[in-house]
Design a protein around this motif. Sequence first.
Motif, PDB file in Angstrom:
ATOM      1  N   ALA A  68       0.828  -1.203   0.000  1.00 50.39           N
ATOM      2  CA  ALA A  68       0.000   0.000   0.000  1.00 50.39           C
ATOM      3  C   ALA A  68       0.862   1.253   0.000  1.00 50.39           C
ATOM      4  O   ALA A  68       0.627   2.193  -0.769  1.00 50.39           O
ATOM      5  CB  ALA A  68      -0.927  -0.013   1.216  1.00 50.39           C
ATOM      6  N   VAL A  69       1.892   1.267   0.839  1.00 53.84           N
ATOM      7  CA  VAL A  69       2.802   2.421   0.885  1.00 53.84           C
ATOM      8  C   VAL A  69       3.518   2.568  -0.456  1.00 53.84           C
ATOM      9  O   VAL A  69       3.652   3.680  -0.986  1.00 53.84           O
ATOM     10  CB  VAL A  69       3.834   2.254   2.024  1.00 53.84           C
ATOM     11  N   PHE A  70       3.960   1.446  -1.022  1.00 51.48           N
ATOM     12  CA  PHE A  70       4.642   1.469  -2.316  1.00 51.48           C
ATOM     13  C   PHE A  70       3.736   2.078  -3.383  1.00 51.48           C
ATOM     14  O   PHE A  70       4.155   2.957  -4.149  1.00 51.48           O
ATOM     15  CB  PHE A  70       5.059   0.059  -2.715  1.00 51.48           C
ATOM     16  N   GLU A  71       2.496   1.616  -3.444  1.00 56.31           N
ATOM     17  CA  GLU A  71       1.569   2.122  -4.454  1.00 56.31           C
ATOM     18  C   GLU A  71       1.244   3.596  -4.234  1.00 56.31           C
ATOM     19  O   GLU A  71       1.133   4.369  -5.191  1.00 56.31           O
ATOM     20  CB  GLU A  71       0.286   1.295  -4.449  1.00 56.31           C
ATOM     21  N   GLN A  72       1.097   3.984  -2.971  1.00 55.89           N
ATOM     22  CA  GLN A  72       0.796   5.385  -2.679  1.00 55.89           C
ATOM     23  C   GLN A  72       1.941   6.304  -3.088  1.00 55.89           C
ATOM     24  O   GLN A  72       1.717   7.430  -3.543  1.00 55.89           O
ATOM     25  CB  GLN A  72       0.503   5.545  -1.185  1.00 55.89           C
TER      26      GLN A  72
ATOM     27  N   ALA B  21      12.209  -3.233  -2.200  1.00 54.52           N
ATOM     28  CA  ALA B  21      11.717  -2.417  -3.306  1.00 54.52           C
ATOM     29  C   ALA B  21      11.934  -0.938  -3.009  1.00 54.52           C
ATOM     30  O   ALA B  21      11.831  -0.503  -1.862  1.00 54.52           O
ATOM     31  CB  ALA B  21      10.236  -2.690  -3.516  1.00 54.52           C
ATOM     32  N   PRO B  22      12.267  -0.146  -4.030  1.00 56.07           N
ATOM     33  CA  PRO B  22      12.396   1.305  -3.824  1.00 56.07           C
ATOM     34  C   PRO B  22      11.040   1.884  -3.444  1.00 56.07           C
ATOM     35  O   PRO B  22      10.061   1.691  -4.153  1.00 56.07           O
ATOM     36  CB  PRO B  22      12.875   1.813  -5.189  1.00 56.07           C
ATOM     37  N   MET B  23      10.992   2.619  -2.337  1.00 58.33           N
ATOM     38  CA  MET B  23       9.713   3.030  -1.774  1.00 58.33           C
ATOM     39  C   MET B  23       9.350   4.490  -2.003  1.00 58.33           C
ATOM     40  O   MET B  23       8.315   4.954  -1.516  1.00 58.33           O
ATOM     41  CB  MET B  23       9.708   2.732  -0.275  1.00 58.33           C
ATOM     42  N   THR B  24      10.185   5.228  -2.732  1.00 55.85           N
ATOM     43  CA  THR B  24       9.832   6.598  -3.102  1.00 55.85           C
ATOM     44  C   THR B  24       9.974   6.732  -4.603  1.00 55.85           C
ATOM     45  O   THR B  24      10.691   5.952  -5.249  1.00 55.85           O
ATOM     46  CB  THR B  24      10.729   7.634  -2.412  1.00 55.85           C
ATOM     47  N   ALA B  25       9.292   7.713  -5.170  1.00 49.92           N
ATOM     48  CA  ALA B  25       9.339   7.912  -6.616  1.00 49.92           C
ATOM     49  C   ALA B  25      10.762   8.160  -7.127  1.00 49.92           C
ATOM     50  O   ALA B  25      11.173   7.552  -8.127  1.00 49.92           O
ATOM     51  CB  ALA B  25       8.411   9.064  -7.013  1.00 49.92           C
ATOM     52  N   PRO B  26      11.565   9.022  -6.480  1.00 47.15           N
ATOM     53  CA  PRO B  26      12.942   9.233  -6.956  1.00 47.15           C
ATOM     54  C   PRO B  26      13.781   7.953  -6.888  1.00 47.15           C
ATOM     55  O   PRO B  26      14.534   7.653  -7.832  1.00 47.15           O
ATOM     56  CB  PRO B  26      13.485  10.310  -6.007  1.00 47.15           C
ATOM     57  N   GLU B  27      13.670   7.208  -5.781  1.00 50.32           N
ATOM     58  CA  GLU B  27      14.422   5.961  -5.657  1.00 50.32           C
ATOM     59  C   GLU B  27      13.983   4.963  -6.720  1.00 50.32           C
ATOM     60  O   GLU B  27      14.825   4.262  -7.313  1.00 50.32           O
ATOM     61  CB  GLU B  27      14.190   5.340  -4.275  1.00 50.32           C
ATOM     62  N   PHE B  28      12.700   4.918  -6.974  1.00 50.40           N
ATOM     63  CA  PHE B  28      12.168   3.993  -7.965  1.00 50.40           C
ATOM     64  C   PHE B  28      12.705   4.330  -9.356  1.00 50.40           C
ATOM     65  O   PHE B  28      13.160   3.446 -10.088  1.00 50.40           O
ATOM     66  CB  PHE B  28      10.637   4.041  -7.966  1.00 50.40           C
ATOM     67  N   THR B  29      12.648   5.594  -9.719  1.00 46.29           N
ATOM     68  CA  THR B  29      13.111   6.003 -11.050  1.00 46.29           C
ATOM     69  C   THR B  29      14.589   5.686 -11.231  1.00 46.29           C
ATOM     70  O   THR B  29      15.008   5.202 -12.294  1.00 46.29           O
ATOM     71  CB  THR B  29      12.862   7.511 -11.254  1.00 46.29           C
ATOM     72  N   THR B  30      15.385   5.938 -10.205  1.00 46.34           N
ATOM     73  CA  THR B  30      16.821   5.627 -10.274  1.00 46.34           C
ATOM     74  C   THR B  30      17.026   4.127 -10.478  1.00 46.34           C
ATOM     75  O   THR B  30      17.826   3.703 -11.333  1.00 46.34           O
ATOM     76  CB  THR B  30      17.530   6.069  -8.987  1.00 46.34           C
ATOM     77  N   ALA B  31      16.314   3.320  -9.708  1.00 49.43           N
ATOM     78  CA  ALA B  31      16.460   1.871  -9.803  1.00 49.43           C
ATOM     79  C   ALA B  31      15.968   1.342 -11.139  1.00 49.43           C
ATOM     80  O   ALA B  31      16.603   0.455 -11.745  1.00 49.43           O
ATOM     81  CB  ALA B  31      15.700   1.199  -8.663  1.00 49.43           C
ATOM     82  N   ILE B  32      14.871   1.885 -11.648  1.00 52.33           N
ATOM     83  CA  ILE B  32      14.303   1.417 -12.913  1.00 52.33           C
ATOM     84  C   ILE B  32      15.202   1.806 -14.083  1.00 52.33           C
ATOM     85  O   ILE B  32      15.440   1.006 -15.010  1.00 52.33           O
ATOM     86  CB  ILE B  32      12.880   1.973 -13.117  1.00 52.33           C
ATOM     87  N   ASP B  33      15.698   3.035 -14.075  1.00 55.64           N
ATOM     88  CA  ASP B  33      16.599   3.465 -15.155  1.00 55.64           C
ATOM     89  C   ASP B  33      17.827   2.573 -15.214  1.00 55.64           C
ATOM     90  O   ASP B  33      18.307   2.228 -16.307  1.00 55.64           O
ATOM     91  CB  ASP B  33      16.997   4.923 -14.949  1.00 55.64           C
ATOM     92  N   LYS B  34      18.313   2.183 -14.067  1.00 57.73           N
ATOM     93  CA  LYS B  34      19.468   1.276 -14.015  1.00 57.73           C
ATOM     94  C   LYS B  34      19.089  -0.097 -14.561  1.00 57.73           C
ATOM     95  O   LYS B  34      19.834  -0.696 -15.338  1.00 57.73           O
ATOM     96  CB  LYS B  34      19.961   1.141 -12.561  1.00 57.73           C
ATOM     97  N   ALA B  35      17.901  -0.577 -14.202  1.00 61.02           N
ATOM     98  CA  ALA B  35      17.434  -1.887 -14.684  1.00 61.02           C
ATOM     99  C   ALA B  35      17.184  -1.867 -16.191  1.00 61.02           C
ATOM    100  O   ALA B  35      17.473  -2.858 -16.886  1.00 61.02           O
ATOM    101  CB  ALA B  35      16.183  -2.278 -13.946  1.00 61.02           C
ATOM    102  N   LEU B  36      16.696  -0.761 -16.708  1.00 62.43           N
ATOM    103  CA  LEU B  36      16.435  -0.661 -18.133  1.00 62.43           C
ATOM    104  C   LEU B  36      17.719  -0.699 -18.952  1.00 62.43           C
ATOM    105  O   LEU B  36      17.763  -1.249 -20.058  1.00 62.43           O
ATOM    106  CB  LEU B  36      15.668   0.640 -18.443  1.00 62.43           C
ATOM    107  N   LYS B  37      18.777  -0.157 -18.381  1.00 61.89           N
ATOM    108  CA  LYS B  37      20.081  -0.190 -19.070  1.00 61.89           C
ATOM    109  C   LYS B  37      20.720  -1.563 -18.999  1.00 61.89           C
ATOM    110  O   LYS B  37      21.497  -1.937 -19.865  1.00 61.89           O
ATOM    111  CB  LYS B  37      21.010   0.854 -18.448  1.00 61.89           C
ATOM    112  N   GLY B  38      20.403  -2.278 -17.914  1.00 69.76           N
ATOM    113  CA  GLY B  38      21.023  -3.592 -17.719  1.00 69.76           C
ATOM    114  C   GLY B  38      20.443  -4.634 -18.622  1.00 69.76           C
ATOM    115  O   GLY B  38      21.018  -5.684 -18.842  1.00 69.76           O
TER     116      GLY B  38
END
Length: 271
Positions: free
Chosen positions: A109-113, A254-271
């Motif tokens: 719930a916190v993640f989705e919020q 899991a990254p629990m804030t929008a900035p952390e999520f974007t950083t983690a996803i951008d890294k995953a997309l490059k990998g």
Amino acid sequence: MSARNSQANKAAARERLRLERERQAKKEKVRRQVTVAVSAVAVLAVAGGIGYAVVQANKPSHWEAVKDAKSVTAPKNTTGDDGTTVVIGKATAKKTLELYEDSRCPVCAVFEQQVGETIDKDVAAGKYKIRYVGATFIDNSDQGEGSKNALSALGAALNVSPEAFLDYKAALYSVKFHPEESQDKFSKDSYLLEIAETVPALKDNAAFKKDVESGTFDAWAMKMSAAFDKSGVRGTPTLKMDGKTVTDADGEGAPMTAPEFTTAIDKALKG
């Protein structure tokens, strides 16, 4: 009175006494037979009640029964075995983010919020697709039904449209509606329908309401739950891309804030 009359009266009295005793004996015999019969019926009734209780106790619950259903009604917008593959996003998106969640999970719930809106924007922009995998393991901790019931309702929303599914999922996890983990409020169809009234595509939607109340996608929810169990994932929320778990900078979850999520996803997309 003559001796003859006296003897005759005594004989008549003895005969009346004999007849009365026979009548009383017959009456007592009938009474005993009735008592035995009633007792036998009572014993059978008790035995039958016990037998019924045992049968009911051993009878599988609704969710256990549908878990083994041979025929499964899957929502629209699904693919794969029993419709358990749920992928949402533009076909042109090259990467797919796997998202594992349990509807009763407070961390989900916190993640989705915090992150849900970012995911929706990324998917709409074609940055990646998401593959949703629903879990129901929290129900196992308290014999609840909310995770299963909410997953079935999400299936009903997906049957309307992928957009309705995403909006309804966000509503379920919202601050306003998501219950404490100790409260199994999602087990009540009335509560799930109350939440659905805040989603435009589901508001006053008779088909959606019928699917929720009749459990159209209950068996599908259990098949989806089984797919989660087979995935090897042990907690929610869990994110994966290309088979690798996407975590926060500390690698703890899991990254629990929008900035952390974007950083983690951008890294995953490059990998």
